[in-house]
Design a protein around this motif. Structure first.
Motif, PDB file in Angstrom:
ATOM      1  N   UNK A   1       0.832  -1.206   0.000  1.00 12.42           N
ATOM      2  CA  UNK A   1       0.000   0.000   0.000  1.00 12.42           C
ATOM      3  C   UNK A   1       0.867   1.257   0.000  1.00 12.42           C
ATOM      4  N   UNK A   2       1.922   1.239   0.803  1.00 12.08           N
ATOM      5  CA  UNK A   2       2.819   2.391   0.829  1.00 12.08           C
ATOM      6  C   UNK A   2       3.528   2.550  -0.507  1.00 12.08           C
ATOM      7  N   UNK A   3       3.879   1.440  -1.136  1.00 16.71           N
ATOM      8  CA  UNK A   3       4.484   1.518  -2.474  1.00 16.71           C
ATOM      9  C   UNK A   3       3.528   2.173  -3.459  1.00 16.71           C
ATOM     10  N   UNK A   4       2.240   1.869  -3.352  1.00 17.53           N
ATOM     11  CA  UNK A   4       1.247   2.498  -4.227  1.00 17.53           C
ATOM     12  C   UNK A   4       1.184   4.009  -3.978  1.00 17.53           C
ATOM     13  N   UNK A   5       1.241   4.392  -2.702  1.00 13.98           N
ATOM     14  CA  UNK A   5       1.237   5.818  -2.357  1.00 13.98           C
ATOM     15  C   UNK A   5       2.464   6.515  -2.940  1.00 13.98           C
ATOM     16  N   UNK A   6       3.627   5.883  -2.808  1.00 19.84           N
ATOM     17  CA  UNK A   6       4.855   6.477  -3.337  1.00 19.84           C
ATOM     18  C   UNK A   6       4.786   6.632  -4.844  1.00 19.84           C
ATOM     19  N   UNK A   7       4.255   5.635  -5.526  1.00 19.73           N
ATOM     20  CA  UNK A   7       4.142   5.691  -6.978  1.00 19.73           C
ATOM     21  C   UNK A   7       3.229   6.837  -7.418  1.00 19.73           C
ATOM     22  N   UNK A   8       2.173   7.076  -6.632  1.00 17.17           N
ATOM     23  CA  UNK A   8       1.230   8.134  -6.971  1.00 17.17           C
ATOM     24  C   UNK A   8       1.796   9.524  -6.719  1.00 17.17           C
TER      25      UNK A   8
ATOM     26  N   UNK B   1       9.902   0.039   6.946  1.00 19.10           N
ATOM     27  CA  UNK B   1      11.183   0.642   6.589  1.00 19.10           C
ATOM     28  C   UNK B   1      12.237  -0.415   6.303  1.00 19.10           C
ATOM     29  N   UNK B   2      12.238  -1.477   7.072  1.00 19.21           N
ATOM     30  CA  UNK B   2      13.208  -2.546   6.812  1.00 19.21           C
ATOM     31  C   UNK B   2      13.010  -3.126   5.423  1.00 19.21           C
ATOM     32  N   UNK B   3      11.749  -3.327   5.027  1.00 16.34           N
ATOM     33  CA  UNK B   3      11.467  -3.875   3.703  1.00 16.34           C
ATOM     34  C   UNK B   3      11.863  -2.910   2.594  1.00 16.34           C
ATOM     35  N   UNK B   4      11.594  -1.636   2.764  1.00 24.34           N
ATOM     36  CA  UNK B   4      11.823  -0.669   1.696  1.00 24.34           C
ATOM     37  C   UNK B   4      13.239  -0.113   1.676  1.00 24.34           C
ATOM     38  N   UNK B   5      13.805   0.118   2.868  1.00 27.26           N
ATOM     39  CA  UNK B   5      15.104   0.775   2.955  1.00 27.26           C
ATOM     40  C   UNK B   5      16.259  -0.169   3.224  1.00 27.26           C
ATOM     41  N   UNK B   6      15.957  -1.340   3.767  1.00 33.21           N
ATOM     42  CA  UNK B   6      17.028  -2.245   4.174  1.00 33.21           C
ATOM     43  C   UNK B   6      17.632  -1.853   5.507  1.00 33.21           C
ATOM     44  N   UNK B   7      16.993  -0.942   6.215  1.00 34.44           N
ATOM     45  CA  UNK B   7      17.429  -0.528   7.548  1.00 34.44           C
ATOM     46  C   UNK B   7      16.201  -0.028   8.288  1.00 34.44           C
ATOM     47  N   UNK B   8      16.306   0.100   9.613  1.00 35.33           N
ATOM     48  CA  UNK B   8      15.152   0.570  10.374  1.00 35.33           C
ATOM     49  C   UNK B   8      15.595   1.104  11.722  1.00 35.33           C
TER      50      UNK B   8
ATOM     51  N   UNK C   1      17.144   8.432   8.252  1.00 35.54           N
ATOM     52  CA  UNK C   1      17.548   7.110   7.785  1.00 35.54           C
ATOM     53  C   UNK C   1      17.676   7.175   6.266  1.00 35.54           C
ATOM     54  N   UNK C   2      18.695   6.524   5.736  1.00 37.73           N
ATOM     55  CA  UNK C   2      18.912   6.539   4.295  1.00 37.73           C
ATOM     56  C   UNK C   2      18.831   5.113   3.746  1.00 37.73           C
ATOM     57  N   UNK C   3      18.260   4.931   2.574  1.00 35.33           N
ATOM     58  CA  UNK C   3      18.136   3.592   1.981  1.00 35.33           C
ATOM     59  C   UNK C   3      19.486   2.895   1.888  1.00 35.33           C
ATOM     60  N   UNK C   4      19.494   1.622   2.269  1.00 33.50           N
ATOM     61  CA  UNK C   4      20.701   0.805   2.196  1.00 33.50           C
ATOM     62  C   UNK C   4      20.667  -0.151   1.016  1.00 33.50           C
ATOM     63  N   UNK C   5      19.597  -0.076   0.232  1.00 28.91           N
ATOM     64  CA  UNK C   5      19.478  -0.903  -0.971  1.00 28.91           C
ATOM     65  C   UNK C   5      19.110   0.020  -2.136  1.00 28.91           C
ATOM     66  N   UNK C   6      19.063  -0.553  -3.335  1.00 29.58           N
ATOM     67  CA  UNK C   6      18.740   0.229  -4.536  1.00 29.58           C
ATOM     68  C   UNK C   6      17.240   0.309  -4.804  1.00 29.58           C
ATOM     69  N   UNK C   7      16.429  -0.272  -3.934  1.00 27.16           N
ATOM     70  CA  UNK C   7      14.993  -0.368  -4.185  1.00 27.16           C
ATOM     71  C   UNK C   7      14.348   0.996  -4.399  1.00 27.16           C
ATOM     72  N   UNK C   8      14.606   1.927  -3.494  1.00 32.94           N
ATOM     73  CA  UNK C   8      13.951   3.233  -3.570  1.00 32.94           C
ATOM     74  C   UNK C   8      14.355   3.956  -4.852  1.00 32.94           C
ATOM     75  N   UNK C   9      15.647   4.055  -5.118  1.00 37.19           N
ATOM     76  CA  UNK C   9      16.121   4.803  -6.286  1.00 37.19           C
ATOM     77  C   UNK C   9      15.625   4.198  -7.592  1.00 37.19           C
ATOM     78  N   UNK C  10      15.538   2.864  -7.647  1.00 35.01           N
ATOM     79  CA  UNK C  10      15.128   2.221  -8.891  1.00 35.01           C
ATOM     80  C   UNK C  10      13.624   2.345  -9.137  1.00 35.01           C
ATOM     81  N   UNK C  11      12.834   2.291  -8.072  1.00 37.82           N
ATOM     82  CA  UNK C  11      11.381   2.348  -8.243  1.00 37.82           C
ATOM     83  C   UNK C  11      10.846   3.772  -8.221  1.00 37.82           C
ATOM     84  N   UNK C  12      11.492   4.654  -7.433  1.00 36.81           N
ATOM     85  CA  UNK C  12      11.005   6.026  -7.290  1.00 36.81           C
ATOM     86  C   UNK C  12      12.204   6.965  -7.379  1.00 36.81           C
ATOM     87  N   UNK C  13      12.671   7.271  -8.592  1.00 41.48           N
ATOM     88  CA  UNK C  13      13.873   8.101  -8.767  1.00 41.48           C
ATOM     89  C   UNK C  13      13.791   9.457  -8.063  1.00 41.48           C
ATOM     90  N   UNK C  14      12.582   9.980  -7.899  1.00 39.18           N
ATOM     91  CA  UNK C  14      12.434  11.277  -7.234  1.00 39.18           C
ATOM     92  C   UNK C  14      12.837  11.214  -5.763  1.00 39.18           C
TER      93      UNK C  14
END
Length: 314
Positions: free
Chosen positions: A67-74, A175-182, A227-240
């Motif tokens: 659900x949060x991924x959908x919000x971010x995409x929007x 946050x752990x799922x999306x950022x790789x840290x929490x 907190x800053x993303x520790x994986x490429x997930x955020x940048x690849x899915x939501x470049x903004x």
């Protein structure tokens, strides 16, 4: 606060903050500009708790991540690169997800309303002095908080308890799922019933009574600690959102006070939603903590880091 209910993106004052709220009935997101005014349209994804006659009240943590991924995409569209400077998250208070060593959820998110651990409150009363515990943690022994829930989980689902590497709130799990840290914001930690409100750190006697150690919990940090993303997930899915800091999850009550402009002890905020509460932010930890108070947390170096509330959780 801004004078308008919302402002068009073209007139928004940078920097922008993307704020997400995970409530009992929906996940919602909105952009806010530097004046605190909502920008453009909001995005809402309705959801429902799973309720059963045995007292189960849960929601799938992975569903909330989606659900949060959908919000971010929007909201985090590519044209906003460089304008969004932070992402903030609040959730309903007092939740638990048992997570294995690979970051997989072993349980759904067990909510504040789940009463299956009710009988284990008496087990805790045999292990600790309730009055002393209340003064340290700001919480009574109650089925809404984590100590009774952890004791219940260890007794009723021992295989799950033994496999659990960490025990997270729903916001921490997201946050752990999306950022790789929490990390746990102070107000989120306060709602566990495991936080020493005088030190702002985990309370060792309650950890022992609950059957866990501090290594199974997230570090407790100020709500302003990025907190800053520790994986490429955020940048690849939501470049903004590439390189944009996220902030530790806080409880919805704390967010409601801040959003209402009640940033110190001069104003009290009444919340009337799935449950009702009156809250005021105060400097330091009130002492003594009166019978009937909800969670109270304090970090000595933080201005107005304490939240005192009267809630249905007691």
């Amino acid at each position: 606060m801004g004078q308008q209910f919302k402002v068009d993106l073209s007139n928004a004052v940078d920097p922008l903050v993307l704020a997400i709220d995970v409530g009992s009935t929906a996940t919602r997101g909105c952009l806010y500009d530097a004046t605190g005014t909502p920008v453009g349209t909001r995005h809402k994804v309705p959801h429902y708790f799973t309720n059963r006659a045995d007292g189960t009240v849960v929601i799938d943590g992975n569903q909330v991540v989606d659900e949060i991924a959908e919000v971010l995409t929007s909201l985090a569209v590519s044209g906003l690169a460089g304008r969004i400077k932070a992402v903030a998250l609040d959730t309903f208070a007092s939740s638990l997800v048992a997570v294995d060593a690979d970051g997989r959820a072993l349980t759904p998110a067990i909510t504040y309303a789940d009463s299956r651990c009710g009988s284990y409150v008496d087990v805790l009363r045999e292990r600790v002095d309730e009055h002393e515990t209340h003064q340290r943690t700001g919480t009574r022994l109650h089925a809404s908080y984590l100590p009774a829930r952890l004791v219940w989980l260890k007794s009723e689902q021992p295989a799950v308890f033994e496999r659990a590497a960490t025990f997270l709130s729903l916001g921490e799990f997201v946050l752990q799922r999306l950022l790789g840290t929490t990390a746990a914001g102070v107000s989120t930690a306060a709602w566990t019933g495991l936080l020493d409100r005088h030190t702002g750190d985990w309370d060792e006697p309650m950890l022992a009574a609950s059957g866990i150690d501090r290594g199974q919990l997230s570090p407790v940090v100020e709500a302003t600690a990025p907190l800053y993303p520790q994986t490429a997930t955020i940048a690849s899915r939501w470049p903004a959102l590439e390189g944009v800091p996220w902030f530790p999850p806080v409880s919805d009550g704390y967010a409601a006070n801040l959003g209402s402009g009640a940033t110190d002890d001069r104003l009290m905020v009444a919340t009337m939603a799935t449950s009702g509460a009156l809250r005021v932010l105060v400097e330091g930890a009130p002492s003594p903590c009166r019978t009937g108070c909800g969670p109270t947390a304090s970090v000595p170096t933080s201005r107005c880091s304490a939240v005192r509330s009267t809630t249905s959780a007691g």
